[in-house]
Write an enzyme that holds these catalytic residues in place. Structure first.
Site, mmCIF file in Angstrom:
data_model
loop_
_atom_site.group_PDB
_atom_site.id
_atom_site.type_symbol
_atom_site.label_atom_id
_atom_site.label_comp_id
_atom_site.label_asym_id
_atom_site.label_seq_id
_atom_site.Cartn_x
_atom_site.Cartn_y
_atom_site.Cartn_z
ATOM 1 N N LYS A 1 -6.098 2.881 6.777
ATOM 2 C CA LYS A 1 -7.278 2.163 7.242
ATOM 3 C C LYS A 1 -6.994 0.647 7.269
ATOM 4 C CE LYS A 1 -8.331 -0.075 3.501
ATOM 5 N NZ LYS A 1 -8.559 -1.509 3.416
ATOM 6 N N ILE B 1 0.831 -1.204 0.000
ATOM 7 C CA ILE B 1 0.000 0.000 0.000
ATOM 8 C C ILE B 1 0.867 1.256 0.000
ATOM 9 C CG2 ILE B 1 -0.256 0.172 2.514
ATOM 10 C CD1 ILE B 1 -2.944 0.919 -0.161
#
Length: 307
Positions: free
Chosen positions: A90, A14
């Site tokens: 998140k 990510i």
């Protein structure tokens, strides 16, 4: 205004796919150092732990955490205790109580805490919210189906305790739903398909309610081919279709709207704004819905899963 020196913690998929490209666009931040056990960024000072980064670089004002949610609490607490502003990928923490404790620690220390929900920054989410604001909601359907092997190759942590399983992508849908729907979402029941060799679900169906309207949720981590990230909302003025993770909006009687993908640049711009205003943004509604789904969920056996 002066640019903000930032440290990036967790140089995995990510970080490389989203955080580094966003930071490389310029904006408000200078990437001054990283911390990761395995990853490095060419030309950027590297440390193995967040503690080492904090100790070596008192000039770094902000820390962005891209590590898995399990174990992130200690990293965030260390950064807050050192007086650094913190941005959380998140899901913001492994549990609601961890996230709440981080928010309280940031308030006590007087630093910014930003619990990010990148899907809320998709191009057409705000437009969908605006259109729904004065509509009567009749029913909602949320379909978030993707291929775990494509988006999380070899990442065993995601199906381990604290990894969220299919709720790792599913929480993106919930972050959008809690943003655009005018009434709170309430979990009524859930069915969780858990592989016999894993701890977290690889698929889930959830029954919710938004006001008096039924909400049907379908999460699947085993979809191949075309991926599905769609929310449909039946209203008294027709049906809203928010597709492709929030980037395409179809409204009754109107041409479809399709915006560019700028989720992570928008997140970093928001983080800088919060820091300069001395504010925090910690909306835990999506995380609470996931916790409620686990609390009410009926586990059902699924075949063993291997990457």
């Amino acid at each position: 205004m002066d640019r903000i020196r930032i440290g990036l913690v967790g140089i995995g998929k990510i970080a490389r796919d989203q955080h580094l490209p966003a930071l490389n666009q310029g904006g408000d931040f200078d990437l001054a150092a990283t911390a990761s056990r395995n990853g490095r960024v060419d030309g950027v000072e590297a440390h193995e732990t967040v503690d080492a980064l904090i100790a070596a670089r008192p000039d770094i004002a902000a820390i962005s955490l891209c590590t898995p949610p399990a174990g992130r609490f200690e990293q965030a607490m260390a950064a807050i205790a050192a007086g650094r502003h913190v941005m959380l990928e998140k899901p913001p923490a492994a549990t609601v109580s961890e996230a709440e404790a981080l928010a309280e620690a940031a308030r006590a220390k007087g630093v910014t805490l930003f619990a990010t929900w990148h899907s809320r920054e998709a191009a057409e989410v705000d437009a969908a919210r605006g259109w729904l604001a004065d509509k009567a909601i009749r029913a909602v359907r949320i379909m978030w189906r993707e291929d775990i092997r494509q988006w999380h190759p070899g990442q065993d942590w995601i199906l381990a305790p604290g990894g969220f399983g299919v709720f790792d992508p599913g929480i993106n849908a919930l972050s959008i739903a809690t943003r655009i729907l005018p009434d709170p979402l309430v979990v009524l029941s859930a069915e969780l398909a858990i592989p016999e060799n894993r701890a977290c679900p690889i698929a889930a169906t959830i029954a919710m309610r938004c006001g008096t309207a039924p909400v049907a949720v379908d999460f699947d981590f085993l979809q191949t081919g075309d991926q599905t990230w769609d929310i449909e909302v039946d209203t008294d003025a027709g049906t809203l279709y928010l597709r492709n993770g929030g980037s395409r909006l179809e409204l009754p009687g109107a041409e479809p709207m399709q915006g560019p993908n700028a989720e992570y640049p928008r997140l970093y711009a928001r983080f800088a704004e919060l820091i300069r205003n001395g504010e925090s943004d910690v909306d835990l509604r999506p995380l609470r819905l996931v916790a409620d789904a686990f609390l009410t969920g009926q586990p059902t056996p699924a075949p063993a899963f291997e990457f």
